[in-house]
Design an enzyme around this catalytic site. Structure first.
Site, PDB file in Angstrom:
ATOM      1  N   HIS A 128      10.704  16.824  10.358  1.00 14.24           N
ATOM      2  CA  HIS A 128      11.166  16.602  11.723  1.00 14.24           C
ATOM      3  C   HIS A 128      12.303  15.587  11.733  1.00 14.24           C
ATOM      4  O   HIS A 128      12.622  14.992  10.702  1.00 14.24           O
ATOM      5  CB  HIS A 128      10.010  16.059  12.583  1.00 14.24           C
ATOM      6  CG  HIS A 128       9.654  14.647  12.241  1.00 14.24           C
ATOM      7  ND1 HIS A 128       8.959  14.305  11.108  1.00 14.24           N
ATOM      8  CD2 HIS A 128       9.930  13.460  12.869  1.00 14.24           C
ATOM      9  CE1 HIS A 128       8.803  12.995  11.044  1.00 14.24           C
ATOM     10  NE2 HIS A 128       9.391  12.451  12.102  1.00 14.24           N
ATOM     11  N   ARG A 147       2.805  14.962   7.632  1.00 13.14           N
ATOM     12  CA  ARG A 147       3.514  14.793   8.909  1.00 13.14           C
ATOM     13  C   ARG A 147       4.709  15.715   8.806  1.00 13.14           C
ATOM     14  O   ARG A 147       5.589  15.519   7.969  1.00 13.14           O
ATOM     15  CB  ARG A 147       3.932  13.329   9.119  1.00 13.14           C
ATOM     16  CG  ARG A 147       4.928  13.107  10.272  1.00 13.14           C
ATOM     17  CD  ARG A 147       4.343  13.492  11.630  1.00 13.14           C
ATOM     18  NE  ARG A 147       5.238  13.111  12.732  1.00 13.14           N
ATOM     19  CZ  ARG A 147       6.127  13.928  13.295  1.00 13.14           C
ATOM     20  NH1 ARG A 147       6.260  15.181  12.873  1.00 13.14           N
ATOM     21  NH2 ARG A 147       6.869  13.494  14.301  1.00 13.14           N
ATOM     22  N   HIS A 174      13.098  14.387   7.962  1.00 19.94           N
ATOM     23  CA  HIS A 174      12.222  13.766   6.976  1.00 19.94           C
ATOM     24  C   HIS A 174      10.797  14.277   7.123  1.00 19.94           C
ATOM     25  O   HIS A 174      10.438  14.868   8.146  1.00 19.94           O
ATOM     26  CB  HIS A 174      12.262  12.243   7.095  1.00 19.94           C
ATOM     27  CG  HIS A 174      11.996  11.719   8.474  1.00 19.94           C
ATOM     28  ND1 HIS A 174      12.947  11.734   9.469  1.00 19.94           N
ATOM     29  CD2 HIS A 174      10.889  11.170   9.034  1.00 19.94           C
ATOM     30  CE1 HIS A 174      12.443  11.213  10.572  1.00 19.94           C
ATOM     31  NE2 HIS A 174      11.184  10.872  10.353  1.00 19.94           N
ATOM     32  N   HIS A 195      14.516  12.806  14.895  1.00 22.50           N
ATOM     33  CA  HIS A 195      14.538  12.298  16.263  1.00 22.50           C
ATOM     34  C   HIS A 195      15.780  11.460  16.483  1.00 22.50           C
ATOM     35  O   HIS A 195      16.452  11.056  15.526  1.00 22.50           O
ATOM     36  CB  HIS A 195      13.274  11.481  16.569  1.00 22.50           C
ATOM     37  CG  HIS A 195      12.690  10.802  15.371  1.00 22.50           C
ATOM     38  ND1 HIS A 195      13.258   9.686  14.826  1.00 22.50           N
ATOM     39  CD2 HIS A 195      11.624  11.127  14.589  1.00 22.50           C
ATOM     40  CE1 HIS A 195      12.545   9.323  13.760  1.00 22.50           C
ATOM     41  NE2 HIS A 195      11.552  10.183  13.580  1.00 22.50           N
ATOM     42  N   GLU A 227       6.016  10.092  19.570  1.00 18.87           N
ATOM     43  CA  GLU A 227       5.791  11.007  18.444  1.00 18.87           C
ATOM     44  C   GLU A 227       5.617  12.443  18.942  1.00 18.87           C
ATOM     45  O   GLU A 227       5.810  13.382  18.180  1.00 18.87           O
ATOM     46  CB  GLU A 227       4.549  10.586  17.654  1.00 18.87           C
ATOM     47  CG  GLU A 227       4.818   9.589  16.552  1.00 18.87           C
ATOM     48  CD  GLU A 227       5.638  10.170  15.399  1.00 18.87           C
ATOM     49  OE1 GLU A 227       6.770   9.692  15.214  1.00 18.87           O
ATOM     50  OE2 GLU A 227       5.171  11.070  14.699  1.00 18.87           O
ATOM     51  N   GLU A 233      11.868  -9.559  20.502  1.00 21.49           N
ATOM     52  CA  GLU A 233      10.976  -9.540  19.336  1.00 21.49           C
ATOM     53  C   GLU A 233       9.742  -8.703  19.641  1.00 21.49           C
ATOM     54  O   GLU A 233       9.035  -8.950  20.619  1.00 21.49           O
ATOM     55  CB  GLU A 233      10.556 -10.971  18.984  1.00 21.49           C
ATOM     56  CG  GLU A 233       9.466 -11.056  17.916  1.00 21.49           C
ATOM     57  CD  GLU A 233       9.185 -12.493  17.480  1.00 21.49           C
ATOM     58  OE1 GLU A 233      10.009 -13.382  17.776  1.00 21.49           O
ATOM     59  OE2 GLU A 233       8.147 -12.723  16.843  1.00 21.49           O
ATOM     60  N   HIS A 283       8.949 -19.661  21.913  1.00 18.07           N
ATOM     61  CA  HIS A 283       7.574 -19.310  21.552  1.00 18.07           C
ATOM     62  C   HIS A 283       7.195 -19.947  20.225  1.00 18.07           C
ATOM     63  O   HIS A 283       8.042 -20.433  19.474  1.00 18.07           O
ATOM     64  CB  HIS A 283       7.402 -17.793  21.477  1.00 18.07           C
ATOM     65  CG  HIS A 283       8.342 -17.111  20.523  1.00 18.07           C
ATOM     66  ND1 HIS A 283       9.681 -16.953  20.783  1.00 18.07           N
ATOM     67  CD2 HIS A 283       8.144 -16.545  19.292  1.00 18.07           C
ATOM     68  CE1 HIS A 283      10.264 -16.330  19.773  1.00 18.07           C
ATOM     69  NE2 HIS A 283       9.360 -16.070  18.838  1.00 18.07           N
ATOM     70  N   HIS A 338      10.505 -21.812  18.369  1.00 21.38           N
ATOM     71  CA  HIS A 338      11.822 -21.248  18.064  1.00 21.38           C
ATOM     72  C   HIS A 338      12.143 -20.172  19.080  1.00 21.38           C
ATOM     73  O   HIS A 338      11.308 -19.838  19.934  1.00 21.38           O
ATOM     74  CB  HIS A 338      11.820 -20.654  16.650  1.00 21.38           C
ATOM     75  CG  HIS A 338      10.957 -19.421  16.522  1.00 21.38           C
ATOM     76  ND1 HIS A 338       9.587 -19.486  16.402  1.00 21.38           N
ATOM     77  CD2 HIS A 338      11.256 -18.095  16.545  1.00 21.38           C
ATOM     78  CE1 HIS A 338       9.093 -18.255  16.334  1.00 21.38           C
ATOM     79  NE2 HIS A 338      10.084 -17.399  16.428  1.00 21.38           N
ATOM     80  N   HIS A 397      14.983 -16.412  19.500  1.00 28.32           N
ATOM     81  CA  HIS A 397      15.901 -15.484  18.828  1.00 28.32           C
ATOM     82  C   HIS A 397      17.077 -15.215  19.757  1.00 28.32           C
ATOM     83  O   HIS A 397      16.887 -14.684  20.853  1.00 28.32           O
ATOM     84  CB  HIS A 397      15.184 -14.190  18.461  1.00 28.32           C
ATOM     85  CG  HIS A 397      13.963 -14.442  17.619  1.00 28.32           C
ATOM     86  ND1 HIS A 397      14.009 -14.573  16.249  1.00 28.32           N
ATOM     87  CD2 HIS A 397      12.671 -14.684  17.979  1.00 28.32           C
ATOM     88  CE1 HIS A 397      12.789 -14.848  15.797  1.00 28.32           C
ATOM     89  NE2 HIS A 397      11.963 -14.918  16.821  1.00 28.32           N
ATOM     90  N   GLU A 420      14.066   5.149  12.719  1.00 29.47           N
ATOM     91  CA  GLU A 420      12.662   4.938  12.325  1.00 29.47           C
ATOM     92  C   GLU A 420      12.574   3.937  11.179  1.00 29.47           C
ATOM     93  O   GLU A 420      13.115   4.158  10.103  1.00 29.47           O
ATOM     94  CB  GLU A 420      12.045   6.276  11.896  1.00 29.47           C
ATOM     95  CG  GLU A 420      10.674   6.152  11.245  1.00 29.47           C
ATOM     96  CD  GLU A 420      10.082   7.518  10.891  1.00 29.47           C
ATOM     97  OE1 GLU A 420      10.208   8.451  11.704  1.00 29.47           O
ATOM     98  OE2 GLU A 420       9.504   7.661   9.798  1.00 29.47           O
TER      99      GLU A 420
END
Ligand code: MN
Ligand code: MN
Length: 396
Positions: A104, A101, A149, A106, A172, A295, A334, A288, A290, A110
């Site tokens: 590059h 890969r 990277h 961005h 990408e 999520e 959820h 529960h 968040h 990531e």
């Protein structure tokens, strides 16, 4: 008026009639895409508690376009495919042994999970110190915005990994590639920048106009040789861009499952937090929510179902299989239930430096008893039976 009260038997008769009516009403002469309806029985025949127009919170890498090039492939689920996920996008990538890969960077951060195989990572930290490391299945990595990277598959069979970006608009196809950039710098400027003759750069200007992206080369030599070569006079970076999740003890463990939480407390470089969840057959990731982030989920193994409650009587249940993506908006209640006979394994991802969840069981067992029984119309005995601890995966 005792005559109006239904006996238990009468109530069951009515239940049978309405079940028969329901069975008749839900028949489906078709046409039907059986492949899709069969993989989500709860989506096709919703539980009677589902209601209202809930937004789509299921997607799957298995229906995404694969960009296949010599050296591997990539596919993605971005906000274009999955409108509910505005702040997280996912990419699934495979590299053959030697497949690269391209170097590059961005704007998005990531985060990655190695799904199989072995890969070599390279990067440069914000202090311009180099990083080279090999990662294996169960390792994580994290590269902050702008950190350049590369990833290269190693022997014997390259690798596959999942990438999570903190921007739903990430693609990408829109990263800064080394060759794409330089291919669009006037040759005499690049020659002047490096103090080399123009002709020395001739072959660089023969790469495709959009850069190399993924390409096949030979496997690199020993890691120690690469580390020695890139250290230079600055030395290697002290920043740990990778994290060995495979050797981490569970953060929570019950008889029904295990949860491992990785966030900035144990993986300092990351601004994306994760819970890796294993739910054994018969188990339930408890009800529960968040408080701090949306999520984004990725399912690795097994089968499960999730109901998301969207407030105002809106609720929907969907089934999830390996390769699927799920989503729960911040603060929405959820659960995730293992519906199969094997372990259900998935990850919960959050665009936040810290993982937080709040447990329904902990809440109702830590409020005044009368207040809770008045709401839920349950007896004190039932309330006392509810686990006080918040067990994450139940039964505990
Ligand atoms: Mn990247
Ligand atoms: Mn959750």
């Amino acid at each position: 008026m005792a005559g109006l009260a239904l006996s238990r038997a009468q109530a069951q008769d009515i239940e049978k009639v309405s079940q028969a009516q329901h069975d008749k009403s839900m028949t489906d002469p078709g046409p039907e895409n059986k492949g899709l309806s069969d993989i989500s029985p709860n989506g096709f025949v919703p539980p009677p508690t589902d209601h209202g127009e809930a937004p789509e919170f299921w997607n799957s890498f298995s229906i995404a376009h694969r960009r296949i090039q010599p050296g591997g492939w990539t596919r993605q689920v971005t906000v274009e495919d999955f409108p509910i996920s505005k702040d997280i996008a996912g990419v699934n990538m495979r590299l053959t042994a030697g497949g690269i890969r391209e170097l590059h960077w961005h704007e998005a951060a990531e985060w990655a999970l190695m799904l199989s195989g072995k890969a070599r990572l390279t990067a440069l930290d914000y202090e311009q110190r180099a990083y080279v490391k090999d990662v294996v299945q169960g390792d994580l990595w994290f590269f902050p915005p702008g950190v350049p990277h590369s990833i290269q598959g190693l022997e014997p069979d390259g690798c596959e990994f999942l990438l999570v970006f903190d921007n739903g608009n990430f693609s990408e196809g829109n990263t800064t590639l080394l060759t794409d950039w330089l291919r669009h710098v006037p040759r005499e400027v690049l020659a002047k920048n490096w103090g080399v003759p123009d002709q020395a750069l001739n072959d660089l200007y023969t790469v495709p106009a959009e850069g190399l992206f993924i390409f096949q080369k030979g496997v690199p030599g020993p890691l120690a040789d690469d580390q020695h070569a890139v250290a230079g006079d600055k030395g290697l970076t002290p920043v740990a861009f990778d994290f060995p999740m495979h050797s981490m003890d569970p953060t929570f463990k019950t008889k029904s499952g295990e949860v491992r939480i990785v966030d900035s407390r144990n993986f300092p470089v990351t601004t994306i937090s994760m819970a890796h969840v294993i739910v054994k057959p018969g188990g339930l990731r408890e009800l529960h929510w968040h408080p701090n982030a949306n999520e984004w989920q990725y399912y690795l193994e097994g089968t499960g179902r999730m109901t998301v409650f969207f407030t105002a009587a809106k609720a929907r249940t969907m089934d999830f299989n390996p390769g699927d993506v799920g989503y729960v908006p911040q603060t929405f209640g959820h659960y995730i239930e293992n519906t199969g006979d094997k372990d259900l394994i998935f990850i919960e991802m959050f665009k936040d430096v810290r993982y937080h969840d709040l447990s329904l069981s902990t809440w109702v067992t830590h409020a005044p008893e009368q207040l809770i029984t008045d709401h839920l119309r349950i007896t004190p005995e039932t309330l006392h039976a509810i686990p006080r601890g918040g067990s994450t995966v139940v039964p505990s």
